[in-house]
Design a protein around this motif. Structure first.
Motif, PDB file in Angstrom:
ATOM      1  N   PHE A  84       0.802  -1.220   0.000  1.00 26.65           N
ATOM      2  CA  PHE A  84       0.000   0.000   0.000  1.00 26.65           C
ATOM      3  C   PHE A  84       0.837   1.275   0.000  1.00 26.65           C
ATOM      4  CE2 PHE A  84      -3.220  -3.023   1.057  1.00 26.65           C
ATOM      5  CZ  PHE A  84      -4.362  -2.506   0.477  1.00 26.65           C
ATOM      6  N   GLU A  85       2.000   1.227   0.603  1.00 29.03           N
ATOM      7  CA  GLU A  85       2.813   2.434   0.748  1.00 29.03           C
ATOM      8  C   GLU A  85       3.987   2.486  -0.231  1.00 29.03           C
ATOM      9  OE1 GLU A  85       2.264   4.744   3.274  1.00 29.03           O
ATOM     10  OE2 GLU A  85       0.681   3.627   4.269  1.00 29.03           O
ATOM     11  N   GLY A  86       4.354   1.355  -0.796  1.00 22.40           N
ATOM     12  CA  GLY A  86       5.597   1.281  -1.552  1.00 22.40           C
ATOM     13  C   GLY A  86       6.733   1.080  -0.556  1.00 22.40           C
ATOM     14  N   LYS A  87       7.931   0.936  -1.072  1.00 17.65           N
ATOM     15  CA  LYS A  87       9.078   0.798  -0.165  1.00 17.65           C
ATOM     16  C   LYS A  87       9.186   2.083   0.644  1.00 17.65           C
ATOM     17  CE  LYS A  87      11.852  -2.643  -2.321  1.00 17.65           C
ATOM     18  NZ  LYS A  87      12.275  -3.632  -1.387  1.00 17.65           N
ATOM     19  N   PHE A  88       9.414   1.912   1.924  1.00 18.70           N
ATOM     20  CA  PHE A  88       9.505   3.097   2.773  1.00 18.70           C
ATOM     21  C   PHE A  88      10.939   3.265   3.262  1.00 18.70           C
ATOM     22  CE2 PHE A  88       8.587  -0.463   5.447  1.00 18.70           C
ATOM     23  CZ  PHE A  88       9.298  -0.252   6.599  1.00 18.70           C
ATOM     24  N   PHE A  89      11.305   4.509   3.427  1.00 20.21           N
ATOM     25  CA  PHE A  89      12.653   4.854   3.866  1.00 20.21           C
ATOM     26  C   PHE A  89      12.544   5.881   4.978  1.00 20.21           C
ATOM     27  CE2 PHE A  89      12.967   3.540  -0.540  1.00 20.21           C
ATOM     28  CZ  PHE A  89      14.010   2.630  -0.489  1.00 20.21           C
ATOM     29  N   LYS A 105      30.119   8.330   3.797  1.00 14.28           N
ATOM     30  CA  LYS A 105      31.036   8.858   4.813  1.00 14.28           C
ATOM     31  C   LYS A 105      30.275   9.487   5.980  1.00 14.28           C
ATOM     32  CE  LYS A 105      34.204   9.895   1.131  1.00 14.28           C
ATOM     33  NZ  LYS A 105      34.494  10.920   0.158  1.00 14.28           N
ATOM     34  N   CYS A 106      28.981   9.556   5.867  1.00 15.82           N
ATOM     35  CA  CYS A 106      28.163  10.230   6.869  1.00 15.82           C
ATOM     36  C   CYS A 106      27.837   9.296   8.034  1.00 15.82           C
ATOM     37  CB  CYS A 106      26.871  10.723   6.225  1.00 15.82           C
ATOM     38  SG  CYS A 106      25.751  11.494   7.398  1.00 15.82           S
ATOM     39  N   PRO A 107      28.189   9.683   9.256  1.00 13.31           N
ATOM     40  CA  PRO A 107      27.882   8.826  10.407  1.00 13.31           C
ATOM     41  C   PRO A 107      26.373   8.734  10.680  1.00 13.31           C
ATOM     42  CG  PRO A 107      28.785  10.908  11.160  1.00 13.31           C
ATOM     43  CD  PRO A 107      28.885  10.906   9.658  1.00 13.31           C
ATOM     44  N   VAL A 108      25.624   9.742  10.306  1.00 10.67           N
ATOM     45  CA  VAL A 108      24.177   9.696  10.512  1.00 10.67           C
ATOM     46  C   VAL A 108      23.559   8.703   9.540  1.00 10.67           C
ATOM     47  CG1 VAL A 108      22.024  11.016  10.487  1.00 10.67           C
ATOM     48  CG2 VAL A 108      24.125  12.071  11.358  1.00 10.67           C
ATOM     49  N   VAL A 113      20.775   3.570   8.144  1.00 11.75           N
ATOM     50  CA  VAL A 113      20.794   2.252   7.496  1.00 11.75           C
ATOM     51  C   VAL A 113      20.528   1.150   8.522  1.00 11.75           C
ATOM     52  CG1 VAL A 113      22.296   0.552   6.355  1.00 11.75           C
ATOM     53  CG2 VAL A 113      22.276   2.931   5.569  1.00 11.75           C
ATOM     54  N   LYS A 114      21.172   1.258   9.660  1.00 10.31           N
ATOM     55  CA  LYS A 114      20.997   0.259  10.714  1.00 10.31           C
ATOM     56  C   LYS A 114      19.553   0.259  11.229  1.00 10.31           C
ATOM     57  CE  LYS A 114      23.025  -1.164  15.095  1.00 10.31           C
ATOM     58  NZ  LYS A 114      24.002  -0.854  16.134  1.00 10.31           N
ATOM     59  N   LEU A 115      19.010   1.432  11.492  1.00 11.94           N
ATOM     60  CA  LEU A 115      17.643   1.546  11.979  1.00 11.94           C
ATOM     61  C   LEU A 115      16.646   1.046  10.931  1.00 11.94           C
ATOM     62  CD1 LEU A 115      15.730   2.444  14.202  1.00 11.94           C
ATOM     63  CD2 LEU A 115      15.818   4.756  13.248  1.00 11.94           C
TER      64      LEU A 115
END
Length: 152
Positions: A84-89, A105-108, A113-115
Motif C-alpha cells: 500500500f505504501e511502496g518501499k519506505f525509507f 562517509k556520513c555517520p548519521v 541504514v541500521k535503523l
C-alpha cells in the motif's frame, strides 16, 4: 514522521480479521467493514487492492465473500505496508544515494541504514498468524470497541 496511511491501517485490520476466521471460511465485505470499522468508501478499494496483491480471494454472489489467499504464516506486515505504501525509507538519503553529498562517509546515514534494517526485519517477522494468535489469546476475535451511543 514515519506514519502509515489510513488505507494501509484498514488493510491490516481486514487481513487480521480474516486471519482469525476458520480456515477457508468466507466472510462478507460488509461484515469485515462493520466489525473493523472500515468506511464503506474505502472498503471496496482496499478489497480490490488486496485481491490484486494476491493477499485475499474474492467470491461474488450469495455464498461469496472474502478469504485469505495464503496461509497466515506467509503474510507479514512488511508485505501489506509495502503493497500500500511502496518501499519506505526513514530518510531520503537511503532512497537515493545522490541525495546526500556525504554519501557513505556520513555517520548519521550509517545509523539510518541500521535503523532501517531493524524496522524492515521486525515488520517481516510479524506474521498474521502471530497477530491472530495474539488477538485470540486476548479472549475473542479482535474487533473495534464501538461506543454505546454509536451502537444504538
Amino acid at each position: 514522521m514515519i506514519r502509515i496511511n489510513r488505507q494501509t491501517d484498514y488493510a491490516i485490520r481486514l487481513i487480521l480479521y480474516l486471519a482469525q476466521q476458520e480456515k477457508g471460511k468466507r466472510v462478507s465485505t460488509a461484515e469485515v467493514r462493520r466489525e473493523m470499522q472500515i468506511p464503506p468508501a474505502l472498503a471496496q478499494r482496499i478489497v480490490a487492492d488486496l485481491a490484486h496483491g494476491e493477499f485475499i480471494l474474492t467470491y461474488p454472489g450469495r455464498d461469496g465473500g472474502l478469504v485469505l489467499a495464503r496461509p497466515t504464516e506467509e503474510i507479514n506486515l512488511r508485505q501489506i505496508v509495502e503493497h500500500f505504501e511502496g518501499k519506505f525509507f526513514i530518510s531520503d538519503c537511503l532512497e537515493d544515494k545522490g541525495n546526500c553529498p556525504f554519501d557513505n562517509k556520513c555517520p548519521v546515514r550509517f545509523r539510518w541504514v541500521k535503523l532501517q534494517s531493524q524496522m524492515v526485519l521486525e515488520l517481516e517477522q510479524i506474521t498474521f498468524k502471530e497477530l491472530a494468535q495474539d488477538a485470540m489469546s486476548a479472549g475473542q476475535l479482535f474487533t473495534m470497541d464501538i461506543p454505546e451511543k454509536a451502537a444504538s
